[in-house]
Design a protein around this motif. Structure first.
Motif, PDB file in Angstrom:
ATOM      1  N   ALA A 235      -3.781  11.425  -2.562  1.00  0.00           N
ATOM      2  CA  ALA A 235      -3.357  12.741  -2.085  1.00  0.00           C
ATOM      3  C   ALA A 235      -3.213  12.765  -0.562  1.00  0.00           C
ATOM      4  O   ALA A 235      -2.380  13.484  -0.028  1.00  0.00           O
ATOM      5  CB  ALA A 235      -4.343  13.803  -2.537  1.00  0.00           C
ATOM      6  N   ILE A 236      -4.037  11.965   0.134  1.00  0.00           N
ATOM      7  CA  ILE A 236      -3.948  11.906   1.598  1.00  0.00           C
ATOM      8  C   ILE A 236      -3.586  10.482   2.027  1.00  0.00           C
ATOM      9  O   ILE A 236      -3.828   9.521   1.297  1.00  0.00           O
ATOM     10  CB  ILE A 236      -5.262  12.355   2.275  1.00  0.00           C
ATOM     11  N   LYS A 237      -3.011  10.372   3.211  1.00  0.00           N
ATOM     12  CA  LYS A 237      -2.547   9.080   3.720  1.00  0.00           C
ATOM     13  C   LYS A 237      -3.722   8.115   3.898  1.00  0.00           C
ATOM     14  O   LYS A 237      -4.705   8.435   4.558  1.00  0.00           O
ATOM     15  CB  LYS A 237      -1.846   9.277   5.062  1.00  0.00           C
ATOM     16  N   PRO A 238      -3.621   6.907   3.310  1.00  0.00           N
ATOM     17  CA  PRO A 238      -4.663   5.901   3.508  1.00  0.00           C
ATOM     18  C   PRO A 238      -4.665   5.403   4.953  1.00  0.00           C
ATOM     19  O   PRO A 238      -3.646   5.450   5.636  1.00  0.00           O
ATOM     20  CB  PRO A 238      -4.269   4.766   2.562  1.00  0.00           C
ATOM     21  N   VAL A 239      -5.804   4.925   5.384  1.00  0.00           N
ATOM     22  CA  VAL A 239      -5.941   4.373   6.730  1.00  0.00           C
ATOM     23  C   VAL A 239      -5.881   2.857   6.625  1.00  0.00           C
ATOM     24  O   VAL A 239      -6.556   2.251   5.795  1.00  0.00           O
ATOM     25  CB  VAL A 239      -7.279   4.809   7.368  1.00  0.00           C
ATOM     26  N   LEU A 240      -5.065   2.252   7.459  1.00  0.00           N
ATOM     27  CA  LEU A 240      -4.923   0.796   7.476  1.00  0.00           C
ATOM     28  C   LEU A 240      -5.942   0.231   8.462  1.00  0.00           C
ATOM     29  O   LEU A 240      -5.855   0.479   9.663  1.00  0.00           O
ATOM     30  CB  LEU A 240      -3.498   0.416   7.887  1.00  0.00           C
ATOM     31  N   ALA A 241      -6.915  -0.509   7.952  1.00  0.00           N
ATOM     32  CA  ALA A 241      -7.968  -1.079   8.799  1.00  0.00           C
ATOM     33  C   ALA A 241      -7.377  -2.120   9.752  1.00  0.00           C
ATOM     34  O   ALA A 241      -6.399  -2.790   9.428  1.00  0.00           O
ATOM     35  CB  ALA A 241      -9.041  -1.706   7.932  1.00  0.00           C
ATOM     36  N   GLU A 242      -7.986  -2.249  10.913  1.00  0.00           N
ATOM     37  CA  GLU A 242      -7.515  -3.205  11.927  1.00  0.00           C
ATOM     38  C   GLU A 242      -8.271  -4.527  11.839  1.00  0.00           C
ATOM     39  O   GLU A 242      -8.647  -5.100  12.846  1.00  0.00           O
ATOM     40  CB  GLU A 242      -7.698  -2.596  13.328  1.00  0.00           C
ATOM     41  N   THR A 243      -8.499  -5.019  10.627  1.00  0.00           N
ATOM     42  CA  THR A 243      -9.233  -6.272  10.439  1.00  0.00           C
ATOM     43  C   THR A 243      -8.411  -7.204   9.568  1.00  0.00           C
ATOM     44  O   THR A 243      -7.364  -6.841   9.049  1.00  0.00           O
ATOM     45  CB  THR A 243     -10.587  -6.007   9.743  1.00  0.00           C
ATOM     46  N   THR A 244      -8.938  -8.412   9.371  1.00  0.00           N
ATOM     47  CA  THR A 244      -8.249  -9.367   8.501  1.00  0.00           C
ATOM     48  C   THR A 244      -8.285  -8.910   7.039  1.00  0.00           C
ATOM     49  O   THR A 244      -7.471  -9.350   6.250  1.00  0.00           O
ATOM     50  CB  THR A 244      -8.883 -10.771   8.614  1.00  0.00           C
ATOM     51  N   ASN A 245      -9.209  -8.039   6.692  1.00  0.00           N
ATOM     52  CA  ASN A 245      -9.309  -7.498   5.331  1.00  0.00           C
ATOM     53  C   ASN A 245      -8.725  -6.100   5.270  1.00  0.00           C
ATOM     54  O   ASN A 245      -9.245  -5.228   4.588  1.00  0.00           O
ATOM     55  CB  ASN A 245     -10.777  -7.477   4.878  1.00  0.00           C
ATOM     56  N   ARG A 246      -7.634  -5.868   5.967  1.00  0.00           N
ATOM     57  CA  ARG A 246      -7.120  -4.516   6.159  1.00  0.00           C
ATOM     58  C   ARG A 246      -6.690  -3.805   4.886  1.00  0.00           C
ATOM     59  O   ARG A 246      -6.596  -2.590   4.868  1.00  0.00           O
ATOM     60  CB  ARG A 246      -5.974  -4.518   7.159  1.00  0.00           C
ATOM     61  N   PHE A 247      -6.422  -4.508   3.809  1.00  0.00           N
ATOM     62  CA  PHE A 247      -6.001  -3.854   2.570  1.00  0.00           C
ATOM     63  C   PHE A 247      -7.151  -3.610   1.609  1.00  0.00           C
ATOM     64  O   PHE A 247      -7.015  -2.879   0.657  1.00  0.00           O
ATOM     65  CB  PHE A 247      -4.917  -4.671   1.875  1.00  0.00           C
ATOM     66  N   LYS A 248      -8.297  -4.215   1.849  1.00  0.00           N
ATOM     67  CA  LYS A 248      -9.415  -4.105   0.913  1.00  0.00           C
ATOM     68  C   LYS A 248     -10.113  -2.755   0.957  1.00  0.00           C
ATOM     69  O   LYS A 248     -10.837  -2.401   0.042  1.00  0.00           O
ATOM     70  CB  LYS A 248     -10.418  -5.226   1.169  1.00  0.00           C
ATOM     71  N   SER A 249      -9.914  -1.972   2.014  1.00  0.00           N
ATOM     72  CA  SER A 249     -10.580  -0.675   2.109  1.00  0.00           C
ATOM     73  C   SER A 249      -9.871   0.399   1.291  1.00  0.00           C
ATOM     74  O   SER A 249     -10.397   1.482   1.100  1.00  0.00           O
ATOM     75  CB  SER A 249     -10.686  -0.231   3.571  1.00  0.00           C
ATOM     76  N   ASN A 250      -8.681   0.120   0.787  1.00  0.00           N
ATOM     77  CA  ASN A 250      -7.917   1.071  -0.017  1.00  0.00           C
ATOM     78  C   ASN A 250      -7.612   0.454  -1.380  1.00  0.00           C
ATOM     79  O   ASN A 250      -6.985  -0.592  -1.442  1.00  0.00           O
ATOM     80  CB  ASN A 250      -6.586   1.409   0.674  1.00  0.00           C
ATOM     81  N   PRO A 251      -8.063   1.093  -2.463  1.00  0.00           N
ATOM     82  CA  PRO A 251      -7.764   0.525  -3.784  1.00  0.00           C
ATOM     83  C   PRO A 251      -6.276   0.635  -4.097  1.00  0.00           C
ATOM     84  O   PRO A 251      -5.724   1.731  -4.156  1.00  0.00           O
ATOM     85  CB  PRO A 251      -8.602   1.365  -4.735  1.00  0.00           C
ATOM     86  N   ALA A 252      -5.619  -0.484  -4.251  1.00  0.00           N
ATOM     87  CA  ALA A 252      -4.178  -0.504  -4.492  1.00  0.00           C
ATOM     88  C   ALA A 252      -3.861  -0.135  -5.934  1.00  0.00           C
ATOM     89  O   ALA A 252      -4.593  -0.478  -6.851  1.00  0.00           O
ATOM     90  CB  ALA A 252      -3.612  -1.871  -4.165  1.00  0.00           C
ATOM     91  N   SER A 253      -2.764   0.573  -6.106  1.00  0.00           N
ATOM     92  CA  SER A 253      -2.275   0.902  -7.436  1.00  0.00           C
ATOM     93  C   SER A 253      -1.348  -0.196  -7.947  1.00  0.00           C
ATOM     94  O   SER A 253      -1.360  -0.522  -9.123  1.00  0.00           O
ATOM     95  CB  SER A 253      -1.528   2.236  -7.396  1.00  0.00           C
ATOM     96  N   LEU A 254      -0.535  -0.754  -7.041  1.00  0.00           N
ATOM     97  CA  LEU A 254       0.418  -1.812  -7.407  1.00  0.00           C
ATOM     98  C   LEU A 254       0.580  -2.789  -6.251  1.00  0.00           C
ATOM     99  O   LEU A 254       0.524  -2.399  -5.086  1.00  0.00           O
ATOM    100  CB  LEU A 254       1.799  -1.228  -7.688  1.00  0.00           C
ATOM    101  N   TYR A 255       0.823  -4.042  -6.588  1.00  0.00           N
ATOM    102  CA  TYR A 255       1.240  -5.063  -5.635  1.00  0.00           C
ATOM    103  C   TYR A 255       2.590  -5.557  -6.130  1.00  0.00           C
ATOM    104  O   TYR A 255       2.703  -5.980  -7.284  1.00  0.00           O
ATOM    105  CB  TYR A 255       0.275  -6.248  -5.604  1.00  0.00           C
ATOM    106  N   LEU A 256       3.617  -5.507  -5.294  1.00  0.00           N
ATOM    107  CA  LEU A 256       4.951  -5.967  -5.705  1.00  0.00           C
ATOM    108  C   LEU A 256       5.415  -7.120  -4.829  1.00  0.00           C
ATOM    109  O   LEU A 256       5.422  -7.007  -3.603  1.00  0.00           O
ATOM    110  CB  LEU A 256       5.977  -4.844  -5.578  1.00  0.00           C
TER     111      LEU A 256
END
Length: 98
Positions: A46-67
């Motif tokens: 519902a709200i914009k996810p925050v992109l972390a400034e680390t090497t694991n930047r995608f792990k803080s947001n549970p992804a719905s899809l990877y394409l």
């Protein structure tokens, strides 16, 4: 089906897939600049996810899809869909259900 909406998905911030609707399909069309294809990460939130400034930047947001390039997936009952590229600008088309 409705007409497809094309987005250029950056790697530095999430973009909202405006007018995607609650259901439809997404297609990763490849690199926007011809510089190599990369994975697009899609998150339903519902709200914009925050992109972390680390090497694991995608792990803080549970992804719905990877394409990956050339892949297409349907989505159902989505609230708002956000997208970010793992590397470089990528092209994504969204076809909402009518």
């Amino acid at each position: 089906m409705a007409d497809a909406i094309q987005f250029t998905v950056p790697d530095d911030d999430f973009i909202e897939l405006a007018d995607a609707g609650a259901s439809g399909s997404v297609l990763h069309q490849g690199s926007a600049s011809g510089g190599g294809d990369s994975t697009i990460i899609l998150i339903e939130a519902a709200i914009k996810p925050v992109l972390a400034e680390t090497t694991n930047r995608f792990k803080s947001n549970p992804a719905s899809l990877y394409l990956k390039s050339g892949e297409s997936e349907p989505y159902f009952d989505a609230t708002t869909i956000w997208a970010v590229s793992a590397k470089g600008d990528q092209l994504l088309s969204v076809t909402p259900s009518a």
